[in-house]
Scaffold this active site. Sequence first.
Site, PDB file in Angstrom:
ATOM      1  N   LYS A 236      -3.527  -3.090  -1.388  1.00  0.00           N
ATOM      2  CA  LYS A 236      -3.242  -4.485  -1.269  1.00  0.00           C
ATOM      3  C   LYS A 236      -3.034  -5.009  -0.430  1.00  0.00           C
ATOM      4  O   LYS A 236      -3.809  -6.458  -0.422  1.00  0.00           O
ATOM      5  CB  LYS A 236      -1.999  -4.048  -2.671  1.00  0.00           C
ATOM      6  CG  LYS A 236      -2.712  -4.062  -3.624  1.00  0.00           C
ATOM      7  CD  LYS A 236      -1.176  -4.445  -4.840  1.00  0.00           C
ATOM      8  CE  LYS A 236       0.104  -3.838  -4.477  1.00  0.00           C
ATOM      9  NZ  LYS A 236       0.376  -2.330  -4.348  1.00  0.00           N
ATOM     10  N   SER A 600       5.854   4.570 -24.871  1.00  0.00           N
ATOM     11  CA  SER A 600       4.761   5.928 -24.691  1.00  0.00           C
ATOM     12  C   SER A 600       4.354   7.348 -25.028  1.00  0.00           C
ATOM     13  O   SER A 600       3.969   8.139 -24.897  1.00  0.00           O
ATOM     14  CB  SER A 600       3.469   5.223 -23.507  1.00  0.00           C
ATOM     15  OG  SER A 600       4.512   5.645 -22.699  1.00  0.00           O
ATOM     16  N   LYS A 643      -2.197   6.769 -15.684  1.00  0.00           N
ATOM     17  CA  LYS A 643      -2.052   8.253 -16.408  1.00  0.00           C
ATOM     18  C   LYS A 643      -3.036   8.714 -16.161  1.00  0.00           C
ATOM     19  O   LYS A 643      -2.709   9.448 -16.301  1.00  0.00           O
ATOM     20  CB  LYS A 643      -1.759   7.544 -18.105  1.00  0.00           C
ATOM     21  CG  LYS A 643      -0.465   6.493 -17.771  1.00  0.00           C
ATOM     22  CD  LYS A 643      -0.112   5.992 -19.570  1.00  0.00           C
ATOM     23  CE  LYS A 643       1.412   5.843 -19.627  1.00  0.00           C
ATOM     24  NZ  LYS A 643       1.673   5.088 -21.158  1.00  0.00           N
TER      25      LYS A 643
HETATM   26  P1  ADP Z   1       0.366  -2.276  -1.035  1.00  0.00           P
HETATM   27  O1  ADP Z   1       0.401  -3.140  -0.061  1.00  0.00           O
HETATM   28  O2  ADP Z   1      -0.860  -1.307  -2.011  1.00  0.00           O
HETATM   29  O3  ADP Z   1       1.428  -1.377  -0.984  1.00  0.00           O
HETATM   30  P2  ADP Z   1      -1.154  -1.149   2.008  1.00  0.00           P
HETATM   31  O4  ADP Z   1      -2.557  -1.995   2.060  1.00  0.00           O
HETATM   32  O5  ADP Z   1       0.526  -1.857   2.430  1.00  0.00           O
HETATM   33  O6  ADP Z   1      -0.791  -1.030   0.676  1.00  0.00           O
HETATM   34  O7  ADP Z   1      -1.941  -0.013   2.141  1.00  0.00           O
HETATM   35  C1  ADP Z   1      -0.979   1.356   2.703  1.00  0.00           C
HETATM   36  C2  ADP Z   1      -1.935   2.071   3.496  1.00  0.00           C
HETATM   37  O8  ADP Z   1      -3.028   2.850   3.199  1.00  0.00           O
HETATM   38  C3  ADP Z   1      -2.771   0.953   4.977  1.00  0.00           C
HETATM   39  O9  ADP Z   1      -2.772   1.689   5.844  1.00  0.00           O
HETATM   40  C4  ADP Z   1      -3.931   0.752   4.359  1.00  0.00           C
HETATM   41  O10 ADP Z   1      -5.695   0.305   5.331  1.00  0.00           O
HETATM   42  C5  ADP Z   1      -4.011   2.376   2.929  1.00  0.00           C
HETATM   43  N1  ADP Z   1      -4.979   1.732   2.642  1.00  0.00           N
HETATM   44  C6  ADP Z   1      -5.382   1.911   1.107  1.00  0.00           C
HETATM   45  N2  ADP Z   1      -6.427   1.962   0.929  1.00  0.00           N
HETATM   46  C7  ADP Z   1      -7.559   1.892   1.659  1.00  0.00           C
HETATM   47  C8  ADP Z   1      -9.051   1.971   1.251  1.00  0.00           C
HETATM   48  N3  ADP Z   1      -9.305   2.223   0.301  1.00  0.00           N
HETATM   49  N4  ADP Z   1      -9.498   2.297   2.232  1.00  0.00           N
HETATM   50  C9  ADP Z   1      -8.912   2.219   3.648  1.00  0.00           C
HETATM   51  N5  ADP Z   1      -7.672   2.197   3.794  1.00  0.00           N
HETATM   52  C10 ADP Z   1      -6.746   1.853   2.926  1.00  0.00           C
END
Ligand code: ADP
Length: 720
Positions: A236, A600, A643
Amino acid sequence: TEALMRSVLNQFQQIVELGKNVPPEVVLNVTHIEDPGRLADMITPNLTLKVPDKQQILETASPRERLIKLTVMLQREVEILDVQRDIREKVEREMGETQKEFFLREQLKTIQQELGERDERGTEVEEYRSKIEEAGMTDEVKERAFKEVDRLEKMPFAAPEGVVIRTYLDWLVALPWSKATDERLDIKEAHRVLDEDHYGLAKVKDRILEFLAVRKLSGTLKGPILCFVGPPGVGKTSIGKSIARSLGRKFIRVSLGGVRDEAEIRGHRRTYIGALPGRIIQGIKQSGSNNPVFMLDEIDKIGQDFRGDPSAALLEALDPEQNGAFSDHYLEVPFDLSNVMFVTTANLLDPIPAALRDRMEVISFPGYTEEEKLEICKQFLVPKQMRDHGLLPPEAQEEAKEEAEVDETHPEVVVESAAPTQPTVDVPESNAPEVGHTESPYLMIQEDALQRIVREYTRESGVRNLEREVATVCRKVARKVAEGETERTTVTADAIPDYLGPKRYTWGLAEEQDEIGAATGLTWSEVGGDVIAIEVTLLRGQGKLTLTGQLGDVMKESAQAALSYCRSRAETLGLEDNFYRKLDIHIHVPAGAIPKDGPSAGITLATALASALSKRPVRRDVAMTGEITLRGRVLPIGGLKEKALAAHRAGIKTVIIPKENEKDLVEIPDKVKAEVEFKQVGHMDEVLEIALAPAPEATETEKRPKAKDRNPSLPAGLPA
Ligand code: ADP
């Protein structure tokens, strides 16, 4: 006469003490005079007397008479001197303070002149004035700022209030009132950037691009605010960064977790010592532009208590109708937030205050399948960690460093680590980011090693722990390299425990075989979906129902409902009418230390119970989710995507879902749908039909208690 003489002497001494100017030898001499006439004649000339008074004393011939007249005059003199002294003291006191300050000031001026700091005051004020002119404020704000400068100018240099005014002015001039970065709203470019930074997430990217396209056509940012909802580590935050990068805007992230005080959002009034603006204005100042992408993290975690409601303040900041003039308590002047692109994130949608939710466009991030995780790991996490641990060749490392300096928030060096001979999972064309072919001279992690990490060392919806484990491997290799071992390390699947320790999760089905009295349920929380087992044991007793495993009220009630359902189905399940009177039922949901709640699990509870009562085992590759009513109807649940992913991760082959959740099936990745069968049910009877295997053959007689020990009213196989 003697008495008169003493009294006169006494008074004379008093006068001297009161500050009358008398030559010291006179004071000394009079004490030794024994003749009364002479005493009067010695003292009189030293007094400040009017001529008629002096004449009177001169005319008095008798020494005694002379002394009497003198005492009267002396007494008057004492009183006058006394009053005089009072006046003098008072005047001195008042003069003293102002004069002291005056002197010190003059001294300070001279010192400053000597040091060449002349007229610092004047320069400071002038500096503020020119900064205000340059800051691009609106007229209203400018007027306010100038007023403060005027106040500062009139104040003594070191007045404590001056500090408050200076801090305030510093804030005003530092804010980007009209500073903005150039906007570039190119949808194609945005698509490219999103793909370059992220694997998969096709739906999320589509939604974002549509959102941007509408903004581009309508030419304004007014409209709903994006809200990314999903478990931790699903990307995110990093998608938010990518949006900022693709639009050429700055990126700012502020976490709202645990914010309870309205002042954290909107600032403290300046009357408080140490007051500061709220987080929104702080973020804007930090970004240095008035149009950043502003991410408000964990919007589902804001609280509310006696210190005010932060969500109301947030609403004012986020609402495009109001945020053109956002008022911060500290600033006291409105700031225009209408060019800021707000993006919010949350783990769960439900806790977000309704008024806020109303204004948001929710985009959900359900989590990744194993294949997606592997690809993300290969294409993004491994190269990133290699770079962070200095394991790339020197040129690539140098390049990465430069890029990181240009834009710290976007680690985007993408290198492929797998050797070309490695088996690769097909990546759909559109998702394949441009990959540089830089290999690490020190480290190669084989694909099946990565898979082992995914399966045995992480169990999560996102990839955060996965990234951490990869970092651990890189760190250990980095140490070897730093210690002088130059040979290239190839990490194979077998070597993983050497790096990460014994495995943490068992991949695959939780149960070894079909069990009686244990059913698999699916749960959903802020960290994503998960699989749980529900266990039921029957004991001889009086119909007591015991629930353990920290179950919440809703879950306890579900258990009651499940029991009532089983009682109403006694006949079909082959039970005696009043079987429950002779039984104690114990339902337990591991892990016992973690609180659980929600409706659930209803059908899972009922299935476990029915299995225990009827002695029919539950198929171990079946998992289920659904709320149960007293009459056995199955009601819909939330979080089906999460899920489903969890069930897939756990190797479940059949998932029973409520009929009314059919609509959610479209959102489940095809990969999961291909490997897991989703059975939709409307009634509990259907659930039992799918989930319960036929009763085991009665051949294993030796396992059963001997006939004479058995209570005929208990279902078969119950411990005696
Ligand atoms: P969130 O904000 O959802 O908790 P982050 O954005 O901090 O998660 O993501 C955690 C790590 O995973 C980051 O280093 C991000 O670059 C990596 N990441 C997550 N999803 C992807 C994706 N689809 N492709 C490449 N890297 C990803």
